[in-house]
Design an enzyme around this catalytic site. Sequence first.
Site, PDB file in Angstrom:
ATOM      1  N   LYS A 137       3.448 -14.552 -11.994  1.00  0.00           N
ATOM      2  CA  LYS A 137       2.082 -14.057 -12.178  1.00  0.00           C
ATOM      3  C   LYS A 137       1.170 -15.156 -12.761  1.00  0.00           C
ATOM      4  O   LYS A 137      -0.042 -15.167 -12.492  1.00  0.00           O
ATOM      5  CB  LYS A 137       2.089 -12.808 -13.059  1.00  0.00           C
ATOM      6  CG  LYS A 137       2.773 -11.614 -12.380  1.00  0.00           C
ATOM      7  CD  LYS A 137       2.100 -11.248 -11.053  1.00  0.00           C
ATOM      8  CE  LYS A 137       2.697 -10.042 -10.368  1.00  0.00           C
ATOM      9  NZ  LYS A 137       2.023  -9.666  -9.123  1.00  0.00           N
ATOM     10  N   GLY A 173       1.768   3.181  -5.842  1.00  0.00           N
ATOM     11  CA  GLY A 173       1.148   2.602  -7.019  1.00  0.00           C
ATOM     12  C   GLY A 173      -0.271   2.096  -6.834  1.00  0.00           C
ATOM     13  O   GLY A 173      -1.121   2.744  -6.219  1.00  0.00           O
ATOM     14  N   SER A 182      -1.216 -10.152 -13.237  1.00  0.00           N
ATOM     15  CA  SER A 182      -0.771  -9.270 -14.319  1.00  0.00           C
ATOM     16  C   SER A 182      -1.240  -9.907 -15.623  1.00  0.00           C
ATOM     17  O   SER A 182      -1.438 -11.134 -15.674  1.00  0.00           O
ATOM     18  CB  SER A 182       0.755  -9.187 -14.311  1.00  0.00           C
ATOM     19  OG  SER A 182       1.219  -8.602 -15.503  1.00  0.00           O
ATOM     20  N   ALA A 233       0.822  -1.222   0.000  1.00  0.00           N
ATOM     21  CA  ALA A 233       0.000   0.000   0.000  1.00  0.00           C
ATOM     22  C   ALA A 233       0.853   1.268   0.000  1.00  0.00           C
ATOM     23  O   ALA A 233       0.313   2.362   0.030  1.00  0.00           O
ATOM     24  CB  ALA A 233      -0.924  -0.001   1.219  1.00  0.00           C
ATOM     25  N   LEU A 284       7.239  -8.879   3.199  1.00  0.00           N
ATOM     26  CA  LEU A 284       6.484 -10.088   2.837  1.00  0.00           C
ATOM     27  C   LEU A 284       7.309 -11.105   2.044  1.00  0.00           C
ATOM     28  O   LEU A 284       6.776 -12.139   1.636  1.00  0.00           O
ATOM     29  CB  LEU A 284       5.207  -9.696   2.073  1.00  0.00           C
ATOM     30  CG  LEU A 284       4.219  -8.833   2.878  1.00  0.00           C
ATOM     31  CD1 LEU A 284       2.973  -8.540   2.055  1.00  0.00           C
ATOM     32  CD2 LEU A 284       3.828  -9.493   4.201  1.00  0.00           C
ATOM     33  N   GLU A 307       1.053   3.047 -14.723  1.00  0.00           N
ATOM     34  CA  GLU A 307       2.067   4.049 -14.343  1.00  0.00           C
ATOM     35  C   GLU A 307       2.254   4.059 -12.819  1.00  0.00           C
ATOM     36  O   GLU A 307       1.441   4.625 -12.100  1.00  0.00           O
ATOM     37  CB  GLU A 307       1.649   5.445 -14.834  1.00  0.00           C
ATOM     38  CG  GLU A 307       1.460   5.557 -16.341  1.00  0.00           C
ATOM     39  CD  GLU A 307       2.754   5.386 -17.138  1.00  0.00           C
ATOM     40  OE1 GLU A 307       3.833   5.637 -16.580  1.00  0.00           O
ATOM     41  OE2 GLU A 307       2.677   4.985 -18.305  1.00  0.00           O
ATOM     42  N   TYR A 312       9.281 -13.212 -13.515  1.00  0.00           N
ATOM     43  CA  TYR A 312       8.108 -12.377 -13.206  1.00  0.00           C
ATOM     44  C   TYR A 312       6.855 -12.955 -13.873  1.00  0.00           C
ATOM     45  O   TYR A 312       5.818 -13.115 -13.220  1.00  0.00           O
ATOM     46  CB  TYR A 312       8.351 -10.932 -13.675  1.00  0.00           C
ATOM     47  CG  TYR A 312       7.158 -10.043 -13.401  1.00  0.00           C
ATOM     48  CD1 TYR A 312       6.839  -9.654 -12.107  1.00  0.00           C
ATOM     49  CD2 TYR A 312       6.330  -9.602 -14.441  1.00  0.00           C
ATOM     50  CE1 TYR A 312       5.731  -8.851 -11.840  1.00  0.00           C
ATOM     51  CE2 TYR A 312       5.228  -8.791 -14.190  1.00  0.00           C
ATOM     52  CZ  TYR A 312       4.931  -8.422 -12.886  1.00  0.00           C
ATOM     53  OH  TYR A 312       3.827  -7.640 -12.632  1.00  0.00           O
TER      54      TYR A 312
HETATM   55  N1  LIG Z   1       2.787  -1.345 -12.837  1.00  0.00           N
HETATM   56  C1  LIG Z   1       2.467  -2.265 -13.707  1.00  0.00           C
HETATM   57  O1  LIG Z   1       2.620  -2.074 -14.914  1.00  0.00           O
HETATM   58  C2  LIG Z   1       1.861  -3.566 -13.256  1.00  0.00           C
HETATM   59  C3  LIG Z   1       1.210  -4.346 -14.225  1.00  0.00           C
HETATM   60  C4  LIG Z   1       0.650  -5.545 -13.837  1.00  0.00           C
HETATM   61  C5  LIG Z   1       0.726  -5.960 -12.517  1.00  0.00           C
HETATM   62  N2  LIG Z   1       1.371  -5.180 -11.607  1.00  0.00           N
HETATM   63  C6  LIG Z   1       1.432  -5.671 -10.222  1.00  0.00           C
HETATM   64  O2  LIG Z   1       0.835  -4.714  -9.390  1.00  0.00           O
HETATM   65  C7  LIG Z   1       1.322  -4.870  -8.058  1.00  0.00           C
HETATM   66  C8  LIG Z   1       1.663  -3.507  -7.496  1.00  0.00           C
HETATM   67  O3  LIG Z   1       2.739  -2.969  -8.236  1.00  0.00           O
HETATM   68  P1  LIG Z   1       2.826  -1.430  -8.661  1.00  0.00           P
HETATM   69  O4  LIG Z   1       2.809  -1.369 -10.128  1.00  0.00           O
HETATM   70  O5  LIG Z   1       1.862  -0.626  -7.912  1.00  0.00           O
HETATM   71  O6  LIG Z   1       4.344  -1.131  -8.246  1.00  0.00           O
HETATM   72  P2  LIG Z   1       4.974  -0.265  -7.068  1.00  0.00           P
HETATM   73  O7  LIG Z   1       4.516   1.150  -7.164  1.00  0.00           O
HETATM   74  O8  LIG Z   1       6.440  -0.531  -7.145  1.00  0.00           O
HETATM   75  O9  LIG Z   1       4.354  -0.926  -5.740  1.00  0.00           O
HETATM   76  C9  LIG Z   1       4.789  -2.172  -5.265  1.00  0.00           C
HETATM   77  C10 LIG Z   1       4.361  -2.334  -3.825  1.00  0.00           C
HETATM   78  O10 LIG Z   1       4.778  -3.627  -3.360  1.00  0.00           O
HETATM   79  C11 LIG Z   1       5.433  -3.468  -2.107  1.00  0.00           C
HETATM   80  N3  LIG Z   1       6.443  -4.486  -1.895  1.00  0.00           N
HETATM   81  C12 LIG Z   1       7.441  -4.860  -2.734  1.00  0.00           C
HETATM   82  N4  LIG Z   1       8.229  -5.770  -2.143  1.00  0.00           N
HETATM   83  C13 LIG Z   1       7.728  -5.967  -0.889  1.00  0.00           C
HETATM   84  C14 LIG Z   1       8.122  -6.769   0.217  1.00  0.00           C
HETATM   85  N5  LIG Z   1       9.223  -7.544   0.187  1.00  0.00           N
HETATM   86  N6  LIG Z   1       7.367  -6.734   1.331  1.00  0.00           N
HETATM   87  C15 LIG Z   1       6.269  -5.949   1.416  1.00  0.00           C
HETATM   88  N7  LIG Z   1       5.861  -5.165   0.402  1.00  0.00           N
HETATM   89  C16 LIG Z   1       6.591  -5.171  -0.734  1.00  0.00           C
HETATM   90  C17 LIG Z   1       6.071  -2.069  -2.179  1.00  0.00           C
HETATM   91  O11 LIG Z   1       6.244  -1.541  -0.860  1.00  0.00           O
HETATM   92  P3  LIG Z   1       7.641  -1.305  -0.107  1.00  0.00           P
HETATM   93  O12 LIG Z   1       8.697  -1.101  -1.137  1.00  0.00           O
HETATM   94  O13 LIG Z   1       7.371  -0.100   0.744  1.00  0.00           O
HETATM   95  O14 LIG Z   1       7.816  -2.536   0.706  1.00  0.00           O
HETATM   96  C18 LIG Z   1       4.985  -1.299  -2.918  1.00  0.00           C
HETATM   97  O15 LIG Z   1       4.026  -0.816  -2.007  1.00  0.00           O
HETATM   98  C19 LIG Z   1       2.507  -5.834  -8.158  1.00  0.00           C
HETATM   99  O16 LIG Z   1       2.100  -7.113  -7.734  1.00  0.00           O
HETATM  100  C20 LIG Z   1       2.831  -5.833  -9.652  1.00  0.00           C
HETATM  101  O17 LIG Z   1       3.437  -7.027 -10.063  1.00  0.00           O
HETATM  102  C21 LIG Z   1       1.944  -3.989 -11.947  1.00  0.00           C
END
Ligand SMILES: NC(=O)c1ccc[n+]([C@@H]2O[C@H](COP(=O)([O-])OP(=O)(O)OC[C@H]3O[C@@H](n4cnc5c(N)ncnc54)[C@H](OP(=O)(O)O)[C@@H]3O)[C@@H](O)[C@H]2O)c1
Length: 252
Positions: free
Chosen positions: A150, A12, A132, A9, A56, A182, A146
């Site tokens: 997914k 993104g 994803s 949280a 996590l 984004e 990755y």
């Molecule tokens: N952006 C895209 O294009 C896209 C597309 C498809 C799916 N997704 C999926 O959407 C989800 C959210 O990603 P986002 O795009 O919003 O990217 P983001 O802005 O980088 O957010 C990722 C979140 O995951 C948390 N996180 C990462 N590693 C962690 C860990 N070891 N323990 C606890 N929390 C962790 C981060 O928090 P901290 O760093 O503060 O721990 C952050 O809050 C992901 O599962 C990603 O694979 C993203």
Amino acid sequence: MRTALITGASSGIGAEIAKRLDSLGFSVILTARRADRLQALAAELTNEAEVITADLSQHSECLRLYDEVKDRKVSVLINNAGFGMIGDFEKTDLDRELSLIDVNCGAVHILTKLFLNDMIARDRGYILNVGSSAGLMPGGPLMAAYYASKAYVVSLTQGIAEELRARGSRVGISVLCPGPVETEFNDVAECSFSVKGISAQFCAEEALKGLFARETVIIPDRGMKLAVAGAKLAPKKVVLRIARTVQSKKLD
Ligand SMILES: NC(=O)c1ccc[n+]([C@@H]2O[C@H](COP(=O)([O-])OP(=O)(O)OC[C@H]3O[C@@H](n4cnc5c(N)ncnc54)[C@H](OP(=O)(O)O)[C@@H]3O)[C@@H](O)[C@H]2O)c1
């Protein structure tokens, strides 16, 4: 007041889902590693918001998180925390990849199992696993781990959804399958998208609409729905070659 737990949280998609749930009247529990980000978000929200920091990638932290909130009757769980990595498989860092599997698959698996049991006992609740569109493809050259992670999330969710349907459960489970969004995802994965993504806010709104409408697979944008439909019809080797071209542009 209904309670929602959102992993990842601190930025993104997760942060936007938290804001949307707050506006729908939920009290939210925000978790990620960056406490300052979570506290800043909590301060912006209207309803009660609790911050729990957790890494996590550690199974023990997933269990601790559950223990800390299990008495709060969480009615919505958003398994969103995750990250990507790019590069030829033989060159990418093994420890980071194992951490990716632990966060993208392990944490989703553990938290889904623990909270699902409670939700089944109450015969109510919703779980959204953030997968994803990568997970709907036959594989992801240059992002192999990755895409595979997914695919696990998509498969796990679809399997559980059918179990719930067969027993007439009122518990809902969905998998969110966006294309590019984004967020800070690219900075973490050390790449850049070759196409413009949708906003995290739009993605969050569509995700929650789909979740509460009990759609098992939620693809938020029309362009990606078409791409996924096309990929199902095309020969796998063609899809894999296109995926490689798309991913290689992220490295330019
Ligand atoms: N952006 C895209 O294009 C896209 C597309 C498809 C799916 N997704 C999926 O959407 C989800 C959210 O990603 P986002 O795009 O919003 O990217 P983001 O802005 O980088 O957010 C990722 C979140 O995951 C948390 N996180 C990462 N590693 C962690 C860990 N070891 N323990 C606890 N929390 C962790 C981060 O928090 P901290 O760093 O503060 O721990 C952050 O809050 C992901 O599962 C990603 O694979 C993203």
